[in-house]
Design a protein around this motif. Structure first.
Motif, mmCIF file in Angstrom:
data_model
loop_
_atom_site.group_PDB
_atom_site.id
_atom_site.type_symbol
_atom_site.label_atom_id
_atom_site.label_comp_id
_atom_site.label_asym_id
_atom_site.label_seq_id
_atom_site.Cartn_x
_atom_site.Cartn_y
_atom_site.Cartn_z
ATOM 1 N N MET A 1 72.432 69.140 21.307
ATOM 2 C CA MET A 1 71.029 69.194 21.718
ATOM 3 C C MET A 1 70.289 70.233 20.880
ATOM 4 S SD MET A 1 69.558 69.713 25.565
ATOM 5 C CE MET A 1 68.122 68.815 26.044
ATOM 6 N N LYS A 2 69.060 69.923 20.459
ATOM 7 C CA LYS A 2 68.206 70.837 19.712
ATOM 8 C C LYS A 2 66.798 70.801 20.317
ATOM 9 C CE LYS A 2 71.219 71.994 16.512
ATOM 10 N NZ LYS A 2 71.759 73.369 16.439
ATOM 11 N N VAL A 11 62.544 67.596 21.399
ATOM 12 C CA VAL A 11 63.883 67.741 21.972
ATOM 13 C C VAL A 11 64.732 66.615 21.410
ATOM 14 C CG1 VAL A 11 65.255 67.877 24.082
ATOM 15 C CG2 VAL A 11 62.891 68.703 24.081
ATOM 16 N N ARG A 12 65.848 66.962 20.786
ATOM 17 C CA ARG A 12 66.742 65.970 20.180
ATOM 18 C C ARG A 12 68.142 66.101 20.757
ATOM 19 N NH1 ARG A 12 65.635 63.167 15.551
ATOM 20 N NH2 ARG A 12 63.549 63.475 14.665
ATOM 21 N N CYS A 13 68.777 64.956 20.911
ATOM 22 C CA CYS A 13 70.174 64.935 21.343
ATOM 23 C C CYS A 13 70.918 63.925 20.496
ATOM 24 C CB CYS A 13 70.254 64.566 22.824
ATOM 25 S SG CYS A 13 71.938 64.642 23.475
ATOM 26 N N GLU A 14 71.875 64.438 19.724
ATOM 27 C CA GLU A 14 72.658 63.600 18.811
ATOM 28 C C GLU A 14 71.749 62.756 17.923
ATOM 29 O OE1 GLU A 14 75.400 61.390 21.149
ATOM 30 O OE2 GLU A 14 76.538 63.147 21.783
ATOM 31 N N LEU A 73 68.477 66.568 31.113
ATOM 32 C CA LEU A 73 69.546 67.374 30.523
ATOM 33 C C LEU A 73 70.917 66.738 30.771
ATOM 34 C CD1 LEU A 73 68.338 70.981 31.422
ATOM 35 C CD2 LEU A 73 68.437 69.968 29.148
ATOM 36 N N HIS A 76 71.505 63.585 28.687
ATOM 37 C CA HIS A 76 71.645 63.763 27.228
ATOM 38 C C HIS A 76 72.599 64.886 26.868
ATOM 39 C CE1 HIS A 76 68.547 60.833 26.373
ATOM 40 N NE2 HIS A 76 67.770 61.410 27.270
ATOM 41 N N GLY A 77 73.582 65.105 27.717
ATOM 42 C CA GLY A 77 74.679 65.990 27.298
ATOM 43 C C GLY A 77 74.589 67.392 27.787
ATOM 44 N N GLY A 78 73.721 67.707 28.715
ATOM 45 C CA GLY A 78 73.633 69.068 29.222
ATOM 46 C C GLY A 78 74.657 69.345 30.302
ATOM 47 N N VAL A 102 70.583 76.497 19.757
ATOM 48 C CA VAL A 102 69.924 75.272 20.186
ATOM 49 C C VAL A 102 68.420 75.310 19.907
ATOM 50 C CG1 VAL A 102 69.267 73.965 22.260
ATOM 51 C CG2 VAL A 102 71.645 74.603 21.893
#
Length: 623
Positions: A1-2, A11-14, A73, A76-78, A102
């Motif tokens: 996550m970024k 907000v980016r995830c993968e 969250l 998306h991997g939180g 992050v």
């Protein structure tokens, strides 16, 4: 996550963009991420989202937003590990936990701090790399596409200011590395966008000077003066004025630092100024002899005293450069007046010196006596030179004396100082005509001055032989290469005797005279104002007593106080055998301004009608 905040919110995830689209959800997420890993109180979130008009169902609505953020969250991997992203409920608020890498803002702050530390340590390559990398994370105004409430708006303003400071530090690192040509385009743009930002203007002046474009550098100074005066009603800072004077005198301190300078970090002056002074070599030798004449158990203390604008600080720099080998452990420098011209107490000066030697803040004592004891202990086994600029009285000086007799103390003072600890005093007077003409030739070029030698000599006399006033005149003439010295002479004569010029348009040591004036007693200040507006040049004591309406002994006390501050000078050899006093023209110009502000001055052109006040003295008007 970024999560990216330094530009549009993202907000980016993968690799997939998962930025919320609802305006209030975006605003809440931004606020929590800005304060990542810290609790944000409910009251602050409510103020940000609704300001002073929250809905009646505010608690339920807030919980709904929290639920939606948590859902995003988790989806998306939180919240899958000890360092994972997550939104946690705390007592009275919420905490967004995020790993250090992050958020782009967290990376920027870390790089900015590392770059600043490297810059202060003199590691300019590392500083430039860290600061450039941090600034490269920005992609436009922070949170450019987020509607900001009052809390978030304040944070954005703070971080935009941090960005500007980081940019200024990166440019400073580049200048230290000799990259002045590479940063010129960037500095020109920044200076145009922010005409009252003195940091960018100062760096542009230095870069232009190093690129062999001194006239353009002086134009930047005059343009900045006008912008500060018209937009803020301010004069340029001492730093900007020093750079202007250094350009005028081709001071080596503006040259690109050598490799040796960059790896040898000593507090105080590190660039020699040899060859930049005119008519002061005898004074330099006297100061050097004074430093060499230390006594058995106390360091040598040399005081350099002189009128405003006579070049005391420049002389200290020259002496420090010439004496560098005698003090292998370095040189310390401190200004004894604050930015408003008020004297700092000894404790404040000791704090400056202890910081300069690298002592951490938490180890510096609060009590003045303990600070003095710590400074004496640090100097006990070191050979250093301490330079104190603008010392107002010996009470500032004595607690700062090192304990090692191999050390030295160099003091610049706008008043005469008396103390048994002072080894010697070097008094700077105005330059003679030949010396002043030599200074003008160095600033304007030998051909231009030789072609009008007589006018140049009259300019020196008109400016009272003060280097700073002559430099101001030369600056104008450099900007007007076709102007004759004869015409400039008439213009300067009119300015020094006519109405007080605007804040940034005058010549002479205005700021320095103001600082001396503030140190005088109220009675001495009034005396100075009246003498500055009187229609004559020489003042015997009886005439001054009549002007003030006081006994002669009181008039003499006030005159001697002004002499100690170099606001008035003694003229020996008067016809009646008693000393007369006079105010130099450029100093008198500043005194007229004070008289106009206070309203107690005498208009020079208006004859006095009262029979109780006869003319001061009938002598030819001096310039």
């Amino acid at each position: 996550m970024k999560v990216n905040l330094l530009g549009p919110l993202e907000v980016r995830c993968e690799g997939d963009v998962v930025t919320p689209s609802a305006p209030k959800l975006r605003r809440m997420l931004s606020l929590l991420v800005v304060h990542a890993n810290s609790v944000v109180p409910n009251e602050q979130i409510i103020e940000e989202l609704w300001d002073v008009n929250p809905p009646t169902t505010v608690t339920t609505t807030l919980q709904t937003y929290v639920y939606q953020l948590r859902k995003t969250l988790r989806h998306h991997g939180g919240e899958r590990g000890p360092d994972a992203a997550g939104l946690h409920t705390s007592l009275g608020g919420y905490l967004m936990s995020l790993p250090p890498d992050v958020v782009d803002l967290m990376r920027f702050e870390r790089l900015a701090q590392a770059g600043r530390a490297a810059l202060e340590a003199g590691e300019f390559e590392q500083a430039a790399a860290n600061l450039s990398q941090g600034l490269g994370l920005w992609h436009g105004p922070m949170l450019a596409d987020v509607s900001q409430g009052p809390v978030l708006r304040a944070e954005v303003l703070r971080l935009e200011e941090l960005r500007r400071n980081t940019l200024e530090q990166r440019i400073e690192a580049d200048l230290q590395l000799g990259r002045h040509r590479e940063v010129l385009d960037e500095l020109v743009r920044l200076a145009e966008e922010q005409p009252t930002h003195e940091g960018f203007q100062a760096k542009l002046m230095v870069a232009l000077y190093r690129a062999e474009r001194p006239q353009e550098a002086l134009h930047v100074y005059r343009r900045t003066c006008s912008a500060l005066a018209s937009e803020l009603g301010l004069d340029p800072s001492r730093r900007l004025q020093r750079i202007q004077h250094a350009i005028m005198s081709a001071d080596r301190s503006l040259d690109v630092p050598s490799v040796a300078d960059r790896v040898s970090v000593h507090p105080g002056p590190v660039h020699p100024a040899e060859g930049t002074l005119v008519g002061r070599q005898r004074h330099v030798e006297l100061a050097l002899r004074g430093l060499a004449a230390g006594r058995e158990h106390v360091p040598a203390v040399v005081v350099i005293s002189g009128p405003s604008g006579s070049g005391k600080s420049a002389l200290c720099t020259e002496v420090g450069a010439r004496a560098a080998e005698r003090y292998p452990d370095g040189q310390l420098h401190a200004d004894a007046l604050d930015a408003t011209g008020r004297p700092l107490d000894a404790g404040g000066l000791l704090l400056t010196l202890l910081r300069a030697i690298g002592l951490p803040e938490d180890l510096i004592p609060a009590a003045d006596e303990e600070r003095a004891r710590l400074f004496r202990a640090w100097t006990a086994e070191r050979r250093i030179l301490v330079t104190l600029d603008d010392v107002a009285d010996v009470g500032q000086l004595l607690p700062l004396l090192p304990s090692n007799s191999a050390c030295g103390v160099l003091v610049a003072s706008r008043r005469l100082l008396y103390s048994p600890e002072i080894t010697s005093t070097v008094s700077l007077g105005p330059l003679g005509v030949d010396e002043g003409v030599e200074l003008l030739a160095g600033l304007l070029g030998c051909r231009r001055v030789a072609a009008e030698r007589a006018a140049a000599g009259q300019l020196v006399q008109l400016c009272g032989g003060l280097p700073s006033t002559l430099s101001d005149v030369a600056e104008r003439l450099l900007c007007e290469p076709h102007e004759s010295l004869e015409r400039a002479l008439g213009r300067v004569r009119g300015e020094l005797s006519g109405p007080v010029p605007p804040a940034c348009g005058g010549i002479g040591p205005r700021e320095s005279v103001e600082r001396s004036y503030r140190l005088a007693s109220p009675d001495a200040r009034r005396t100075f104002r009246l003498l500055s507006t009187a229609g004559t040049a020489l003042f015997p004591v009886p005439a001054v007593a009549r002007l003030l309406g006081v006994p002669e002994y009181q008039a003499e006390y006030r005159l001697e106080e002004l002499v100690d501050l170099w606001l008035v000078e003694v003229v020996p050899g008067a016809r009646d055998g008693r000393p007369h006093y006079r105010v130099l023209p450029s100093v008198r110009q500043v005194g007229r301004r004070f008289a106009e502000e206070v309203g107690d001055g005498l208009a020079p052109e208006a004859p006095r009608q009262s029979a109780a006040r006869p003319p001061l003295v009938q002598v030819p008007q001096e310039v």
